[in-house]
Write an enzyme that holds these catalytic residues in place. Structure first.
Site, PDB file in Angstrom:
ATOM      1  N   ASP A   1      -3.269  -6.464  -4.458  1.00  0.00           N
ATOM      2  CA  ASP A   1      -4.378  -6.146  -3.548  1.00  0.00           C
ATOM      3  C   ASP A   1      -4.063  -6.830  -2.218  1.00  0.00           C
ATOM      4  O   ASP A   1      -3.968  -8.060  -2.159  1.00  0.00           O
ATOM      5  CB  ASP A   1      -5.674  -6.704  -4.166  1.00  0.00           C
ATOM      6  CG  ASP A   1      -6.873  -6.508  -3.251  1.00  0.00           C
ATOM      7  OD1 ASP A   1      -6.681  -6.188  -2.058  1.00  0.00           O
ATOM      8  OD2 ASP A   1      -8.006  -6.675  -3.735  1.00  0.00           O
TER       9      ASP A   1
ATOM     10  N   GLY B   1       0.850  -1.202   0.000  1.00  0.00           N
ATOM     11  CA  GLY B   1       0.000   0.000   0.000  1.00  0.00           C
ATOM     12  C   GLY B   1       0.876   1.240   0.000  1.00  0.00           C
ATOM     13  O   GLY B   1       0.605   2.213   0.687  1.00  0.00           O
ATOM     14  N   GLY B   2       1.930   1.194  -0.817  1.00  0.00           N
ATOM     15  CA  GLY B   2       2.972   2.230  -0.764  1.00  0.00           C
ATOM     16  C   GLY B   2       2.717   3.449  -1.629  1.00  0.00           C
ATOM     17  O   GLY B   2       3.605   4.274  -1.797  1.00  0.00           O
TER      18      GLY B   2
ATOM     19  N   ASP C   1       0.830  -1.659  -4.686  1.00  0.00           N
ATOM     20  CA  ASP C   1      -0.427  -0.914  -4.471  1.00  0.00           C
ATOM     21  C   ASP C   1      -1.414  -1.409  -5.524  1.00  0.00           C
ATOM     22  O   ASP C   1      -1.088  -2.306  -6.326  1.00  0.00           O
ATOM     23  CB  ASP C   1      -0.219   0.611  -4.573  1.00  0.00           C
ATOM     24  CG  ASP C   1      -1.212   1.393  -3.691  1.00  0.00           C
ATOM     25  OD1 ASP C   1      -2.443   1.270  -3.938  1.00  0.00           O
ATOM     26  OD2 ASP C   1      -0.787   2.091  -2.771  1.00  0.00           O
TER      27      ASP C   1
ATOM     28  N   HIS D   1      -4.389   2.024   9.676  1.00  0.00           N
ATOM     29  CA  HIS D   1      -5.331   2.970  10.299  1.00  0.00           C
ATOM     30  C   HIS D   1      -6.579   3.186   9.433  1.00  0.00           C
ATOM     31  O   HIS D   1      -7.589   3.673   9.918  1.00  0.00           O
ATOM     32  CB  HIS D   1      -4.648   4.303  10.665  1.00  0.00           C
ATOM     33  CG  HIS D   1      -4.361   5.202   9.507  1.00  0.00           C
ATOM     34  ND1 HIS D   1      -4.067   6.543   9.672  1.00  0.00           N
ATOM     35  CD2 HIS D   1      -4.306   4.975   8.167  1.00  0.00           C
ATOM     36  CE1 HIS D   1      -3.858   7.091   8.486  1.00  0.00           C
ATOM     37  NE2 HIS D   1      -3.987   6.164   7.563  1.00  0.00           N
TER      38      HIS D   1
HETATM   39  C1  LIG Z   1      -3.434   6.238   3.375  1.00  0.00           C
HETATM   40  S1  LIG Z   1      -2.692   5.655   1.936  1.00  0.00           S
HETATM   41  C2  LIG Z   1      -1.025   5.440   2.461  1.00  0.00           C
HETATM   42  C3  LIG Z   1      -0.092   5.399   1.317  1.00  0.00           C
HETATM   43  C4  LIG Z   1       1.388   5.282   1.656  1.00  0.00           C
HETATM   44  N1  LIG Z   1       1.692   4.079   2.404  1.00  0.00           N
HETATM   45  C5  LIG Z   1       1.841   6.509   2.402  1.00  0.00           C
HETATM   46  O1  LIG Z   1       2.101   6.433   3.603  1.00  0.00           O
HETATM   47  O2  LIG Z   1       1.891   7.589   1.791  1.00  0.00           O
HETATM   48  C6  LIG Z   1      -3.270   4.001   1.802  1.00  0.00           C
HETATM   49  C7  LIG Z   1      -2.824   3.291   0.550  1.00  0.00           C
HETATM   50  O3  LIG Z   1      -3.439   2.002   0.540  1.00  0.00           O
HETATM   51  C8  LIG Z   1      -3.746   1.702  -0.797  1.00  0.00           C
HETATM   52  N2  LIG Z   1      -4.776   0.641  -0.845  1.00  0.00           N
HETATM   53  C9  LIG Z   1      -6.083   0.728  -0.532  1.00  0.00           C
HETATM   54  N3  LIG Z   1      -6.688  -0.455  -0.705  1.00  0.00           N
HETATM   55  C10 LIG Z   1      -5.719  -1.304  -1.121  1.00  0.00           C
HETATM   56  C11 LIG Z   1      -5.714  -2.686  -1.437  1.00  0.00           C
HETATM   57  N4  LIG Z   1      -6.830  -3.412  -1.376  1.00  0.00           N
HETATM   58  N5  LIG Z   1      -4.553  -3.260  -1.807  1.00  0.00           N
HETATM   59  C12 LIG Z   1      -3.398  -2.522  -1.886  1.00  0.00           C
HETATM   60  N6  LIG Z   1      -3.339  -1.198  -1.583  1.00  0.00           N
HETATM   61  C13 LIG Z   1      -4.495  -0.608  -1.209  1.00  0.00           C
HETATM   62  C14 LIG Z   1      -4.237   3.011  -1.355  1.00  0.00           C
HETATM   63  O4  LIG Z   1      -4.221   3.014  -2.768  1.00  0.00           O
HETATM   64  C15 LIG Z   1      -3.236   3.975  -0.734  1.00  0.00           C
HETATM   65  O5  LIG Z   1      -2.109   4.158  -1.552  1.00  0.00           O
END
Ligand SMILES: C[S@@+](CC[C@H](N)C(=O)[O-])C[C@H]1O[C@@H](n2cnc3c(N)ncnc32)[C@H](O)[C@@H]1O
Length: 436
Positions: A322, A276-277, A301, A342
């Site tokens: 995912d 989720g980067g 991501d 969170h």
């Molecule tokens: C709050 S953001 C944090 C992003 C990053 N880690 C940062 O600190 O800037 C949450 C991230 O989770 C990703 N995300 C949401 N659902 C996801 C999933 N099912 N699988 C992978 N990534 C996901 C979003 O696209 C987003 O980039």
């Protein structure tokens, strides 16, 4: 002369409360309290605290700057009357947010920052942007009245550092993104909670967000389906982390000692998987700070996010993944999540964590979680603000130490916390876990 209440019949505020929906206070609070400073007795002590910083405090030191800023905020709160604070919350701040967002979308701040930031008449800005100057005049007047652009004459303005910074997408994009894809959820939250009988929101498919936006999607899905909100959100995430202490610094977490030293040396060994980067800002920073470190750096991501990356250090591998599904990278030295858990209530976090635990190699792999730990007292306003976003947008929460221990060490995951590194209230800690 002491301020007088207008329109009261008996001086005890009863007239103002006619038809109110809030419970009565007995005896009623007198209206005069709203017209006097919130805490005049505190003013001398706060001023003494401020003067103790001297005439030229070293505000280039972040600790000094933040301590002085906290005192300055204390002073504003103490001097304001409750009525002024109420008008600030209800009109001035939402109005300022609205005006900034509209001007941002129009490109006003870019025009203001161009040509050395020379003062410009609103009519000139409107003509450059081919827009209606009447509305622009009013929007800019409020932004100037709030101090965020500089009034240099009659309907004439120059930029400030703040308004110049807005022209950088990772700083400015948060405004339209949250205005279009988030704040409706905050506005509708009280209504949602009353209907839900104030039960804690935990349903990711039928929470305050889905109620406000009349959707089944979560916020990420909604924003990515309503571009440019998704792209703006990715930028916003890049902006949030700027200028904050980073776990990758040696005075925060011993990266060399805990990650790099015992790294396996096979060619396909993965050092860090950022789950989720987003656009890869954390891995870019890691790659810069530990350029000589062995091992793959893998950014995961959703495809819509990975596909939107325009620039990335070629050392970083992009991977569509995912995190609700099986983790494809097995036995990495560390799996890393920043501001991810969170976003989800405990039951969903557990399912995400199970996928990671299943990929971890016993005695070798680590799970690194970079998140706020809300202290029992004295929580920082940025962390509590984020908690308000979590409950309204995701039916989730910022967690206390106990919340983290209960989640991460829940028996079905087979994980244990081996250390927690924290440097400053309001800055995310690094929680390191291993398999039991
Ligand atoms: C709050 S953001 C944090 C992003 C990053 N880690 C940062 O600190 O800037 C949450 C991230 O989770 C990703 N995300 C949401 N659902 C996801 C999933 N099912 N699988 C992978 N990534 C996901 C979003 O696209 C987003 O980039």
């Amino acid at each position: 002369m002491a301020p007088q209440a207008n329109g009261t019949t008996n001086g005890n505020g009863a007239d103002e409360n006619n038809g109110s929906t809030v419970p009565e206070v007995n005896p009623p609070v007198d209206i005069s309290i709203a017209l006097h400073p919130n805490d005049s007795n505190a003013v001398p002590e706060i001023l003494k605290g401020i003067s103790s910083f001297g005439d030229a405090p070293s505000i280039d030191k972040d600790q000094t700057r933040l301590a002085l800023l906290a005192k300055a905020r204390d002073l504003v709160r103490a001097l304001e009357t409750p009525r002024e604070t109420m008008i600030k919350h209800c009109w001035a701040q939402p109005g300022c947010y609205t005006a900034i967002t509209s001007c941002y979308n129009l490109g006003v701040f870019s025009v203001l920052a161009s040509d050395g930031g020379k003062p410009r008449k609103v009519t000139e800005i409107a003509s450059i942007l081919q827009t209606n100057s009447e509305v622009l005049t009013r929007l800019m007047k409020h932004i100037a009245a709030m101090g965020y652009i500089k009034e240099t004459g009659n309907d004439e303005y120059a930029p400030t550092s703040f308004s110049k910074a807005l022209t950088i997408p990772i700083i400015g994009d948060g405004y339209p993104c949250l205005a279009g894809g988030a704040h409706e959820s905050c506005s509708k939250f009280p209504e949602y909670m009353a209907k839900a009988n104030y039960a804690t929101p935990t349903d990711v498919q039928a929470g305050p967000y889905q109620y406000a936006f009349n959707t089944k999607m979560n916020m990420f899905e909604y924003m990515q389906a309503h571009q440019p909100l998704g792209k703006q959100f990715n930028h916003h995430m890049g902006g949030y982390r700027q200028g904050r202490p980073s776990w990758m610094d040696s005075d925060f977490y011993p990266v060399e000692d805990r990650l790099i030293k015992d790294m396996e040396n096979s060619s396909d060994a993965a050092l860090l998987v950022d789950v989720g980067g987003s656009l890869g800002h954390d891995l870019q920073e890691f790659g810069r700070k530990y350029a000589q470190a062995p091992g793959r750096l893998i950014l995961q991501d959703l495809p819509v996010v990975i596909d939107a990356i325009q620039q990335l250090d070629p050392k970083i591998e992009r991977m569509n993944h995912d995190f609700h599904t099986e983790q494809p990278v097995k036995g990495a030295r560390a799996y890393y999540m920043h501001s991810v858990l969170h976003d989800w209530p405990d039951n969903v976090c557990k399912s995400i964590l199970k996928q990671l635990a299943a990929a971890m190699k016993p005695g070798y792999s680590k799970l690194l979680i970079n998140e706020n730990i809300i202290p029992d007292t004295g929580a920082d306003w940025q962390a509590t603000a984020l908690d308000m976003m979590m409950i309204t947008l995701f039916s989730s929460k910022e967690r206390t130490r106990l919340n983290w221990c209960e989640l991460l060490e829940s028996p079905e995951l087979g994980l244990k916390i081996v250390g927690i590194w924290s440097v400053q209230n309001g800055v995310e800690s690094l929680i390191e876990c291993e398999l039991k």
